[in-house]
Design a protein around this motif. Structure first.
Motif, short mmCIF file in Angstrom:
data_model
loop_
_atom_site.label_atom_id
_atom_site.label_comp_id
_atom_site.label_asym_id
_atom_site.label_seq_id
_atom_site.Cartn_x
_atom_site.Cartn_y
_atom_site.Cartn_z
N MET A 131 -4.38 5.15 -19.85
CA MET A 131 -3.68 6.11 -19.10
C MET A 131 -2.73 7.48 -19.64
O MET A 131 -2.55 7.26 -21.37
CB MET A 131 -2.64 4.82 -18.82
N GLY A 132 -2.09 8.03 -19.32
CA GLY A 132 -2.63 9.30 -19.82
C GLY A 132 -0.61 8.63 -19.47
O GLY A 132 0.19 8.26 -19.66
N ILE A 133 -0.40 9.38 -21.50
CA ILE A 133 1.55 9.51 -22.49
C ILE A 133 2.26 11.02 -21.69
O ILE A 133 1.32 11.76 -22.50
CB ILE A 133 0.82 8.65 -23.12
N GLU A 160 3.32 20.17 -20.54
CA GLU A 160 1.73 19.82 -21.61
C GLU A 160 0.49 18.86 -20.38
O GLU A 160 1.80 17.64 -20.26
CB GLU A 160 2.39 19.55 -22.26
N PRO A 161 -0.06 18.11 -20.90
CA PRO A 161 -1.03 17.39 -20.34
C PRO A 161 -0.37 16.33 -21.45
O PRO A 161 -0.01 16.73 -22.59
CB PRO A 161 -2.47 18.15 -20.37
N PRO A 162 -1.31 15.99 -20.62
CA PRO A 162 -0.69 13.61 -21.14
C PRO A 162 -1.67 14.20 -21.96
O PRO A 162 -2.39 14.35 -22.16
CB PRO A 162 -0.72 12.76 -19.75
N ILE A 163 -1.49 12.56 -22.84
CA ILE A 163 -1.99 11.91 -24.45
C ILE A 163 -2.64 10.87 -23.44
O ILE A 163 -1.85 9.97 -22.88
CB ILE A 163 -1.11 11.76 -25.61
N VAL A 164 -3.62 10.49 -23.58
CA VAL A 164 -4.56 9.61 -23.11
C VAL A 164 -5.94 9.00 -24.20
O VAL A 164 -6.43 8.67 -24.32
CB VAL A 164 -5.58 9.72 -21.50
N PRO A 165 -5.18 7.89 -24.26
CA PRO A 165 -5.85 6.98 -25.54
C PRO A 165 -6.30 6.24 -24.28
O PRO A 165 -5.95 5.58 -23.51
CB PRO A 165 -3.90 6.63 -26.37
N PRO A 198 -0.22 14.11 -12.24
CA PRO A 198 -1.59 13.08 -12.45
C PRO A 198 -1.66 11.65 -13.25
O PRO A 198 -0.97 12.15 -14.25
CB PRO A 198 -1.98 13.73 -13.14
N ASP A 199 -2.25 11.20 -12.71
CA ASP A 199 -2.63 10.07 -12.95
C ASP A 199 -3.65 9.30 -14.05
O ASP A 199 -4.00 8.80 -14.48
CB ASP A 199 -2.16 8.33 -12.79
#
Length: 267
Positions: A56-58, A64-69, A17-18
């Protein structure tokens, strides 16, 4: 090269997922990173080894779900993959940890000073930057640097980041028609890099100044030409007067000779 204890078969960025589908709840979360990226697009226009992601997701683990700073900066990566651009930032594909992560604190506090700090520290992000203009007793900008595996709060405004060759700081300015405090990039001497709007304005001012100088030079050249023309006219008039005086002297000498007087014997 990043080292991970990950499964062998890993999904690609196109298969993940973006977005975490969480909307930003403050326009500044878009505008502040947008300004920083806009400056970099001009400052590093010739470089192709950097990437600045916004909201943007890292991905650091496929399960695991992305980190989105709100924003992050990586160096030593391809700026563009292809015309489709990156849908997300997948660490096991990029093999480069972002050097810089930015979180803009919104009215809905999202643990920027606690849980997120611990997460970025555990991942090994070198600089974790938190900005909140609502703070009254503490600095609006905090820059945390990873030293021996632990974040240390850096002092000063701006803060120089030698590993990135940029400084980060905040000051009042104007962007997108809004005058307020913004985040900017700075050089090693603490001089702020100009925004695209400021560069356009500065370029227009230089063009106007060059046009004014050219006009002044043209006016001076025209004045010099007019003075030279006047000098030529005066010289011509002097020559005409001298010729007239010579002609009068010749006529007078001729009349004296007709009267039997030698003009050469006159003193």
């Amino acid at each position: 090269m990043l080292q991970y204890n990950l499964p062998r078969n890993l999904p690609s960025a196109d298969e993940l997922p973006d977005s975490d589908e969480t909307p930003v709840d403050n326009e500044l979360q878009e505008l502040i990173p947008g300004l920083l990226k806009a400056i970099l697009l001009i400052l590093w226009a010739e470089r192709m080894d950097w990437f600045f992601g916004i909201d943007m997701g890292i991905y650091h683990h496929p399960d695991e779900p992305p980190i989105v700073p709100d924003a992050f900066l990586s160096l030593g990566v391809e700026r563009f993959y292809d015309e489709e651009l990156r849908p997300s930032y997948v660490l096991w594909d990029e093999n480069v940890m972002p050097l810089f992560v930015l979180e803009v604190v919104s009215p809905t506090y999202r643990k920027e000073y606690s849980t997120k700090l611990d997460t970025y520290q555990a991942l090994g992000v070198l600089y974790y930057v938190i900005y909140s203009s609502r703070r009254r007793r503490k600095p609006h900008l905090e820059v945390h640097k990873l030293v021996n595996g632990k974040y240390e709060l850096q002092s000063g405004n701006p803060v120089w980041m030698p590993e990135i060759s940029l400084g980060i700081g905040c000051e009042r300015g104007s962007y997108s028609g809004v005058t307020r405090e913004w985040l900017y990039w700075y050089d090693a001497d603490g001089k702020r890099y100009l925004t695209p709007e400021e560069l356009v304005k500065e370029s227009a001012q230089r063009a106007q100044q060059e046009s004014q100088r050219a006009q002044q030079e043209s006016q001076r050249a025209q004045q010099e030409s007019q003075r030279a023309q006047q000098e030529a006219q005066r010289a011509q008039q002097e020559a005409q007067r001298a010729q007239q005086e010579s002609q009068r002297a010749d006529r007078l000498a001729q009349r004296l000779r007709e009267l039997g007087i030698d003009p050469d014997n006159l003193s």
